[in-house]
Design a protein around this motif. Structure first.
Motif, short mmCIF file in Angstrom:
data_model
loop_
_atom_site.label_atom_id
_atom_site.label_comp_id
_atom_site.label_asym_id
_atom_site.label_seq_id
_atom_site.Cartn_x
_atom_site.Cartn_y
_atom_site.Cartn_z
N TYR A 125 -41.65 8.05 -35.12
CA TYR A 125 -42.30 8.70 -33.97
C TYR A 125 -42.11 7.87 -32.71
CZ TYR A 125 -45.81 11.13 -31.17
OH TYR A 125 -46.45 11.84 -30.18
N GLU A 126 -42.26 6.56 -32.83
CA GLU A 126 -42.05 5.69 -31.68
C GLU A 126 -40.65 5.87 -31.11
OE1 GLU A 126 -44.02 3.22 -30.19
OE2 GLU A 126 -45.79 3.76 -31.37
N ASP A 127 -39.67 6.00 -31.97
CA ASP A 127 -38.27 6.11 -31.54
C ASP A 127 -37.92 7.49 -31.02
OD1 ASP A 127 -37.88 3.48 -32.28
OD2 ASP A 127 -36.99 3.97 -34.22
N ASN A 128 -38.47 8.53 -31.66
CA ASN A 128 -38.00 9.90 -31.41
C ASN A 128 -39.00 10.80 -30.70
OD1 ASN A 128 -35.28 10.06 -32.98
ND2 ASN A 128 -36.69 9.01 -34.37
N GLY A 129 -40.31 10.50 -30.78
CA GLY A 129 -41.30 11.31 -30.11
C GLY A 129 -41.79 12.50 -30.90
N PHE A 130 -41.39 12.60 -32.16
CA PHE A 130 -41.88 13.68 -33.03
C PHE A 130 -41.83 13.21 -34.48
CE2 PHE A 130 -37.31 14.24 -33.09
CZ PHE A 130 -37.02 14.69 -34.38
N LEU A 131 -42.60 13.90 -35.32
CA LEU A 131 -42.65 13.55 -36.75
C LEU A 131 -43.03 14.79 -37.53
CD1 LEU A 131 -42.61 11.31 -38.98
CD2 LEU A 131 -45.10 11.11 -38.59
N VAL A 132 -42.23 15.16 -38.51
CA VAL A 132 -42.51 16.33 -39.36
C VAL A 132 -43.14 15.87 -40.67
CG1 VAL A 132 -41.51 18.28 -40.60
CG2 VAL A 132 -40.60 17.64 -38.36
N ILE A 133 -44.26 16.50 -41.02
CA ILE A 133 -44.91 16.26 -42.31
C ILE A 133 -44.77 17.54 -43.13
CG2 ILE A 133 -47.03 15.61 -43.50
CD1 ILE A 133 -45.91 13.41 -41.68
N LYS A 134 -44.15 17.45 -44.26
CA LYS A 134 -43.86 18.63 -45.07
C LYS A 134 -45.11 19.12 -45.81
CE LYS A 134 -40.10 19.81 -45.46
NZ LYS A 134 -39.30 20.73 -44.60
N LYS A 135 -45.22 20.45 -45.92
CA LYS A 135 -46.26 21.12 -46.72
C LYS A 135 -47.65 20.57 -46.44
CE LYS A 135 -43.32 23.76 -48.95
NZ LYS A 135 -43.31 25.22 -48.72
N LEU A 136 -47.99 20.40 -45.19
CA LEU A 136 -49.26 19.77 -44.83
C LEU A 136 -50.44 20.74 -44.91
CD1 LEU A 136 -50.63 17.19 -43.84
CD2 LEU A 136 -50.18 17.94 -41.49
N VAL A 137 -50.24 21.98 -44.45
CA VAL A 137 -51.34 22.95 -44.42
C VAL A 137 -51.20 23.93 -45.58
CG1 VAL A 137 -52.50 24.74 -43.04
CG2 VAL A 137 -51.48 22.73 -41.92
N PRO A 138 -52.25 24.10 -46.40
CA PRO A 138 -52.17 24.97 -47.58
C PRO A 138 -51.93 26.43 -47.21
CG PRO A 138 -54.11 23.53 -47.67
CD PRO A 138 -53.55 23.42 -46.29
N SER A 139 -51.28 27.17 -48.13
CA SER A 139 -50.95 28.57 -47.90
C SER A 139 -52.18 29.44 -47.72
CB SER A 139 -50.10 29.11 -49.07
OG SER A 139 -48.86 28.45 -49.13
N ASP A 140 -53.26 29.14 -48.46
CA ASP A 140 -54.44 29.99 -48.35
C ASP A 140 -55.09 29.88 -46.97
OD1 ASP A 140 -55.19 27.32 -48.98
OD2 ASP A 140 -57.16 27.98 -49.67
N LYS A 141 -55.00 28.71 -46.35
CA LYS A 141 -55.52 28.55 -45.00
C LYS A 141 -54.68 29.36 -44.01
CE LYS A 141 -58.75 25.50 -45.93
NZ LYS A 141 -60.19 25.82 -45.77
N LEU A 142 -53.38 29.29 -44.15
CA LEU A 142 -52.50 30.02 -43.25
C LEU A 142 -52.68 31.53 -43.39
CD1 LEU A 142 -49.28 27.84 -43.54
CD2 LEU A 142 -50.96 27.86 -41.69
N GLN A 143 -52.94 31.99 -44.62
CA GLN A 143 -53.18 33.41 -44.83
C GLN A 143 -54.47 33.84 -44.12
OE1 GLN A 143 -51.05 35.69 -46.27
NE2 GLN A 143 -52.51 37.06 -45.25
#
Length: 335
Positions: free
Chosen positions: A53-71
């Motif tokens: 993040y320090e180097d690039n300014g972004f960071l992806v975290i995989k599968k962070l939010v559960p499907s039931d919440k998104l539904q």
């Protein structure tokens, strides 16, 4: 082997420094280990994640939010579009290419909802421990949700109006410090280049806020979709293809945008900009940001009447809501 050993040693040194209670940054008044600027001391991130993040300014975290919440959030979005519920202060947006068309009323006519801080169902996203525990790595323990959105990017009409020009989010924010602001942006489905994934320019968070304006695109551009005035497409870009629940955290100076949705379906994501609870407002008069402030105030006056006595800072205070820790942000005047 040498690089791996270097990373391990750095990770050990980082943990040891944490144990010794690091000095407070003069800018943010938060503990920041020497060598880091854009993250605060917190054990949630690995050394490698923090350095990325320090180097690039972004960071992806995989599968962070559960499907039931998104539904749940998808269902709530549909209810809002059908007007089964009315949310105070909510902003509903439509694509300029379809706003006057014969689209079926409801979800297909809405391309974005903003400012859902008063809706407890959607605002739950901003309070999820899965999200907030990472946010704290960038803002510190005092966290305020300052800008909320659920994006329903439509299939492109052929005029490429579903594109979002390359921009910096700090252009819209009259508060600082910039390094204590972070966006969480979660894919609500598979998002790829076909349906218009995010595009980022790594390391641009280390630069300055650039001048923004409306792009001079054939077919026009959606309201407040400002872009960097002299953006050069020759810059190295990264397309963030993501799966449902994947979440990217990024800095407000990171240059980013999204491509046209060339698929036949709508593309959904949900996001929130978080700010340090002790952040302060700034005077943006006669700066690059005066452009967006005037535009926002004009829209508010159209909605509430020309005699409404309100400032750009007042609007942001209204859009904000405490999430965790101390909140001075919604009470502060600009410095």
């Amino acid at each position: 082997m040498a690089e791996r050993l270097k990373a391990v040693i750095g990770h050990l040194n980082y943990n040891l420094q944490n144990e010794k209670q690091n000095p407070v940054s003069a800018v943010s008044e938060l503990p920041v280990t020497s060598g880091f600027k854009y993250t605060v001391d917190n054990r949630k991130l690995t050394f490698q994640q923090r350095q990325f993040y320090e180097d690039n300014g972004f960071l992806v975290i995989k599968k962070l939010v559960p499907s039931d919440k998104l539904q749940k959030y998808r269902d709530r979005f549909a209810e809002i579009c059908r007007r089964d519920v009315v949310v105070p202060g909510l902003t509903v947006m439509r694509d300029i290419a379809i706003k006057n068309s014969e689209f079926v009323p409801g979800e297909q006519a809405v391309t974005k909802i903003q400012d859902f801080q008063n809706d407890d169902v959607l605002f739950e996203y901003c309070t999820l421990p899965e999200i907030i525990d990472y946010v704290e790595c960038f803002t510190g323990p005092d966290i305020v949700a300052a800008h909320t959105m659920l994006i329903n990017k439509p299939p492109d009409s052929g005029k490429l109006t579903s594109r979002h020009p390359m921009h910096q989010d700090l252009h819209y924010f009259p508060f600082r410090p910039a390094d204590r602001i972070v966006c969480s942006w979660t894919a609500m489905q598979t998002i790829n280049r076909e349906n218009g994934c995010l595009v980022v320019v790594p390391s641009t968070h280390k630069g300055q806020l650039l001048v923004h304006e409306y792009p001079k695109w054939e077919g026009g551009v959606n309201k407040m979709y400002h872009g960097i005035q002299n953006y050069s497409p020759s810059q190295h870009r990264v397309h963030l293809e993501m799966e449902e629940g994947d979440t990217v955290f990024f800095h407000p100076l990171l240059i980013h945008g999204s491509g046209a949705n060339r698929s036949k379906g709508f593309r959904k994501s949900i996001s929130c900009h978080f700010v340090w609870g002790k952040a302060h407002y700034i005077d943006i008069a006669d700066t690059e940001q005066q452009f967006i402030a005037d535009e926002v105030l004009e829209l508010v006056q159209k909605r509430l009447g020309p005699d409404i006595n309100i400032t750009f800072h007042d609007i942001w205070k209204y859009k904000s809501r405490k999430v965790r820790g101390e909140d001075q942000f919604t009470k502060n005047a600009y410095k």
